[in-house]
Design a protein around this motif. Structure first.
Motif, PDB file in Angstrom:
ATOM      1  N   PHE A 193       0.824  -1.200   0.000  1.00  0.00           N
ATOM      2  CA  PHE A 193       0.000   0.000   0.000  1.00  0.00           C
ATOM      3  C   PHE A 193       0.865   1.259   0.000  1.00  0.00           C
ATOM      4  O   PHE A 193       0.507   2.272  -0.610  1.00  0.00           O
ATOM      5  CB  PHE A 193      -0.922   0.020   1.229  1.00  0.00           C
ATOM      6  CG  PHE A 193      -1.892  -1.128   1.282  1.00  0.00           C
ATOM      7  CD1 PHE A 193      -2.410  -1.676   0.117  1.00  0.00           C
ATOM      8  CD2 PHE A 193      -2.292  -1.659   2.497  1.00  0.00           C
ATOM      9  CE1 PHE A 193      -3.309  -2.738   0.159  1.00  0.00           C
ATOM     10  CE2 PHE A 193      -3.191  -2.712   2.560  1.00  0.00           C
ATOM     11  CZ  PHE A 193      -3.700  -3.258   1.391  1.00  0.00           C
ATOM     12  N   GLU A 197      -0.302   5.712  -3.411  1.00  0.00           N
ATOM     13  CA  GLU A 197      -1.189   6.513  -2.570  1.00  0.00           C
ATOM     14  C   GLU A 197      -2.644   6.110  -2.786  1.00  0.00           C
ATOM     15  O   GLU A 197      -3.138   6.059  -3.907  1.00  0.00           O
ATOM     16  CB  GLU A 197      -1.007   8.000  -2.891  1.00  0.00           C
ATOM     17  CG  GLU A 197      -1.818   8.918  -1.990  1.00  0.00           C
ATOM     18  CD  GLU A 197      -1.579  10.387  -2.290  1.00  0.00           C
ATOM     19  OE1 GLU A 197      -2.284  11.225  -1.719  1.00  0.00           O
ATOM     20  OE2 GLU A 197      -0.674  10.682  -3.114  1.00  0.00           O
ATOM     21  N   GLY A 198      -3.309   5.795  -1.699  1.00  0.00           N
ATOM     22  CA  GLY A 198      -4.731   5.463  -1.749  1.00  0.00           C
ATOM     23  C   GLY A 198      -5.034   4.032  -2.127  1.00  0.00           C
ATOM     24  O   GLY A 198      -6.208   3.637  -2.180  1.00  0.00           O
ATOM     25  N   GLU A 200      -4.720   1.293  -0.492  1.00  0.00           N
ATOM     26  CA  GLU A 200      -5.344   0.525   0.591  1.00  0.00           C
ATOM     27  C   GLU A 200      -6.855   0.742   0.673  1.00  0.00           C
ATOM     28  O   GLU A 200      -7.571  -0.053   1.293  1.00  0.00           O
ATOM     29  CB  GLU A 200      -4.695   0.869   1.936  1.00  0.00           C
ATOM     30  CG  GLU A 200      -5.040   2.239   2.490  1.00  0.00           C
ATOM     31  CD  GLU A 200      -4.195   3.354   1.882  1.00  0.00           C
ATOM     32  OE1 GLU A 200      -4.375   4.513   2.294  1.00  0.00           O
ATOM     33  OE2 GLU A 200      -3.357   3.066   0.994  1.00  0.00           O
ATOM     34  N   LYS A 201      -7.359   1.797   0.040  1.00  0.00           N
ATOM     35  CA  LYS A 201      -8.790   2.090   0.093  1.00  0.00           C
ATOM     36  C   LYS A 201      -9.598   1.186  -0.841  1.00  0.00           C
ATOM     37  O   LYS A 201     -10.824   1.121  -0.757  1.00  0.00           O
ATOM     38  CB  LYS A 201      -9.042   3.554  -0.261  1.00  0.00           C
ATOM     39  CG  LYS A 201      -8.411   4.538   0.731  1.00  0.00           C
ATOM     40  CD  LYS A 201      -8.651   5.981   0.293  1.00  0.00           C
ATOM     41  CE  LYS A 201      -7.988   6.965   1.251  1.00  0.00           C
ATOM     42  NZ  LYS A 201      -8.175   8.380   0.822  1.00  0.00           N
ATOM     43  N   ASN A 202      -8.906   0.505  -1.760  1.00  0.00           N
ATOM     44  CA  ASN A 202      -9.589  -0.375  -2.708  1.00  0.00           C
ATOM     45  C   ASN A 202     -10.002  -1.686  -2.055  1.00  0.00           C
ATOM     46  O   ASN A 202      -9.312  -2.203  -1.162  1.00  0.00           O
ATOM     47  CB  ASN A 202      -8.673  -0.684  -3.900  1.00  0.00           C
ATOM     48  CG  ASN A 202      -8.506   0.499  -4.825  1.00  0.00           C
ATOM     49  OD1 ASN A 202      -9.331   0.739  -5.699  1.00  0.00           O
ATOM     50  ND2 ASN A 202      -7.433   1.249  -4.647  1.00  0.00           N
ATOM     51  N   THR A 203     -11.108  -2.230  -2.511  1.00  0.00           N
ATOM     52  CA  THR A 203     -11.489  -3.589  -2.127  1.00  0.00           C
ATOM     53  C   THR A 203     -10.742  -4.569  -3.025  1.00  0.00           C
ATOM     54  O   THR A 203     -10.190  -4.169  -4.066  1.00  0.00           O
ATOM     55  CB  THR A 203     -13.001  -3.798  -2.314  1.00  0.00           C
ATOM     56  OG1 THR A 203     -13.298  -3.698  -3.723  1.00  0.00           O
ATOM     57  CG2 THR A 203     -13.801  -2.763  -1.535  1.00  0.00           C
ATOM     58  N   GLU A 206     -12.045  -4.248  -6.502  1.00  0.00           N
ATOM     59  CA  GLU A 206     -11.591  -3.043  -7.190  1.00  0.00           C
ATOM     60  C   GLU A 206     -10.137  -3.173  -7.622  1.00  0.00           C
ATOM     61  O   GLU A 206      -9.764  -2.751  -8.717  1.00  0.00           O
ATOM     62  CB  GLU A 206     -11.766  -1.832  -6.273  1.00  0.00           C
ATOM     63  CG  GLU A 206     -13.225  -1.452  -6.050  1.00  0.00           C
ATOM     64  CD  GLU A 206     -13.407  -0.424  -4.958  1.00  0.00           C
ATOM     65  OE1 GLU A 206     -14.439   0.268  -4.958  1.00  0.00           O
ATOM     66  OE2 GLU A 206     -12.506  -0.304  -4.077  1.00  0.00           O
ATOM     67  N   TYR A 207      -9.333  -3.768  -6.766  1.00  0.00           N
ATOM     68  CA  TYR A 207      -7.922  -3.982  -7.120  1.00  0.00           C
ATOM     69  C   TYR A 207      -7.820  -4.927  -8.319  1.00  0.00           C
ATOM     70  O   TYR A 207      -7.037  -4.701  -9.242  1.00  0.00           O
ATOM     71  CB  TYR A 207      -7.162  -4.562  -5.935  1.00  0.00           C
ATOM     72  CG  TYR A 207      -5.736  -4.936  -6.259  1.00  0.00           C
ATOM     73  CD1 TYR A 207      -4.746  -3.959  -6.394  1.00  0.00           C
ATOM     74  CD2 TYR A 207      -5.376  -6.267  -6.457  1.00  0.00           C
ATOM     75  CE1 TYR A 207      -3.443  -4.300  -6.706  1.00  0.00           C
ATOM     76  CE2 TYR A 207      -4.075  -6.615  -6.773  1.00  0.00           C
ATOM     77  CZ  TYR A 207      -3.113  -5.628  -6.892  1.00  0.00           C
ATOM     78  OH  TYR A 207      -1.826  -5.963  -7.218  1.00  0.00           O
ATOM     79  N   LYS A 252      -6.115  -9.496   0.240  1.00  0.00           N
ATOM     80  CA  LYS A 252      -5.738  -8.227   0.856  1.00  0.00           C
ATOM     81  C   LYS A 252      -5.258  -8.497   2.274  1.00  0.00           C
ATOM     82  O   LYS A 252      -6.021  -8.979   3.119  1.00  0.00           O
ATOM     83  CB  LYS A 252      -6.931  -7.263   0.864  1.00  0.00           C
ATOM     84  CG  LYS A 252      -6.586  -5.853   1.352  1.00  0.00           C
ATOM     85  CD  LYS A 252      -7.785  -4.927   1.258  1.00  0.00           C
ATOM     86  CE  LYS A 252      -7.425  -3.495   1.647  1.00  0.00           C
ATOM     87  NZ  LYS A 252      -8.592  -2.570   1.542  1.00  0.00           N
ATOM     88  N   GLU A 255      -1.009  -4.909   4.943  1.00  0.00           N
ATOM     89  CA  GLU A 255      -0.190  -3.881   4.311  1.00  0.00           C
ATOM     90  C   GLU A 255      -0.036  -4.012   2.806  1.00  0.00           C
ATOM     91  O   GLU A 255       0.695  -3.248   2.192  1.00  0.00           O
ATOM     92  CB  GLU A 255       1.202  -3.872   4.939  1.00  0.00           C
ATOM     93  CG  GLU A 255       1.967  -5.178   4.790  1.00  0.00           C
ATOM     94  CD  GLU A 255       3.328  -5.141   5.440  1.00  0.00           C
ATOM     95  OE1 GLU A 255       4.258  -5.754   4.884  1.00  0.00           O
ATOM     96  OE2 GLU A 255       3.454  -4.501   6.496  1.00  0.00           O
TER      97      GLU A 255
END
Length: 287
Positions: A193, A197-198, A200-203, A206-207, A252, A255
């Motif tokens: 992550f 930047e950002g 880690e906000k993905n599911t 989404e990744y 996921k 980290e």
């Protein structure tokens, strides 16, 4: 003197590897790449742009991942003689046969294309040999020490996966870890992550869509089934004309995102489908 600027596109392929930039130098070169004497001028991280000082003479600029694989995991651009600065772009592209090599954009010279074809052939041989060595070593070890059907835990940093005693570490450039038998290769990639930047906000879903998009895997769709999130795709290795199917599972951890891919020949993929799902369910992380 003039300036050479190279921009490496930010991609998920070989994201954790710094690529190394070399330039042709018959006087001070200390490394030979494809029979061309070269010297190193710098490194490029994923998404990085750097400028280097070069001479006015014509020269080939090579980009490799490491010295061990330099003669098949490479691409080069022929810079003509002159005084004008040079700006080049490129990216690492997914290709199991050449270790996900960096490829210069808009580099369509006959020699560059021929070099890429040769690299794929060399890399395919290396990969097959690695699988065969793993198979032979695995046979010898399991024959004398344990059953090939016995469970065996493999580690890749904080990730663990339970396979069988038939699997062995085969290594593969551009991956966090790789394990294989004569029929199945398990390719593990980790994306921290902190590097994006950002991210880690993905599911995981989404990744997975980002991976599909960034690797041009048109036709692949995210599947959420039996508590696993994955997508599938196939790829033909040109030199052997063999078609491989990939089951790519997304995880996921605290980290990072992880992509655990199971590769098999298309003609035997169905016979391994349930077993691959069981192996994927054993993935755990030490937090």
């Amino acid at each position: 003197m003039r300036k050479l600027t190279i921009k490496r596109a930010k991609k998920y392929v070989a994201w954790m590897s710094k690529v190394k930039v070399y330039i042709e130098d018959s006087v001070s070169g200390d490394t030979t790449i494809n029979n061309v004497p070269c010297r190193k001028i710098g490194d490029l991280k994923n998404g990085e742009e750097k400028t280097f000082e070069i001479g006015n003479e014509a020269a080939k600029v090579f980009v490799i991942i490491d010295k061990l694989s330099r003669n098949y995991c490479n691409d080069y651009y022929e810079i003509p003689a002159g005084e004008e600065d040079v700006y080049l772009t490129g990216q690492n592209k997914y290709n199991l046969a050449n270790g996900n090599a960096f490829v210069f954009d808009n580099n369509f010279s006959e020699q560059a294309i021929l070099n890429r074809k040769k690299n794929k052939k060399k890399g395919l041989i290396v990969f097959i040999v690695a699988l065969l060595v793993g198979l032979v070593f695995g046979f010898a070890t399991t024959y004398f020490e344990e059953s090939a059907d016995a469970e065996k835990v493999f580690s890749a940093e904080e990730m663990k996966i339970t396979l069988t005693g038939e699997f062995f570490d085969i290594g593969a450039d551009g991956y966090t870890a790789a394990f294989g038998t004569g029929d199945v290769a398990v390719l593990v990639s980790k994306e921290k992550f902190e590097d994006y930047e950002g991210l880690e906000k993905n599911t995981p879903e989404e990744y997975g869509k980002l991976v599909i998009e960034n690797n041009d895997l048109s036709g692949s769709e995210i599947v959420n089934k039996n508590e696993l999130i994955y997508f599938t795709y196939s790829s033909v290795v040109p030199e052997s004309e063999e078609n491989y199917k990939y089951n790519a599972y997304i995880f996921k951890s605290k980290e990072a995102f992880w992509l655990v891919q199971f590769a098999t020949l298309v003609e035997i993929s169905e016979s391994y489908s349930s077993q691959i799902e069981q192996w994927a369910k054993t993935v755990t992380f030490e937090e």
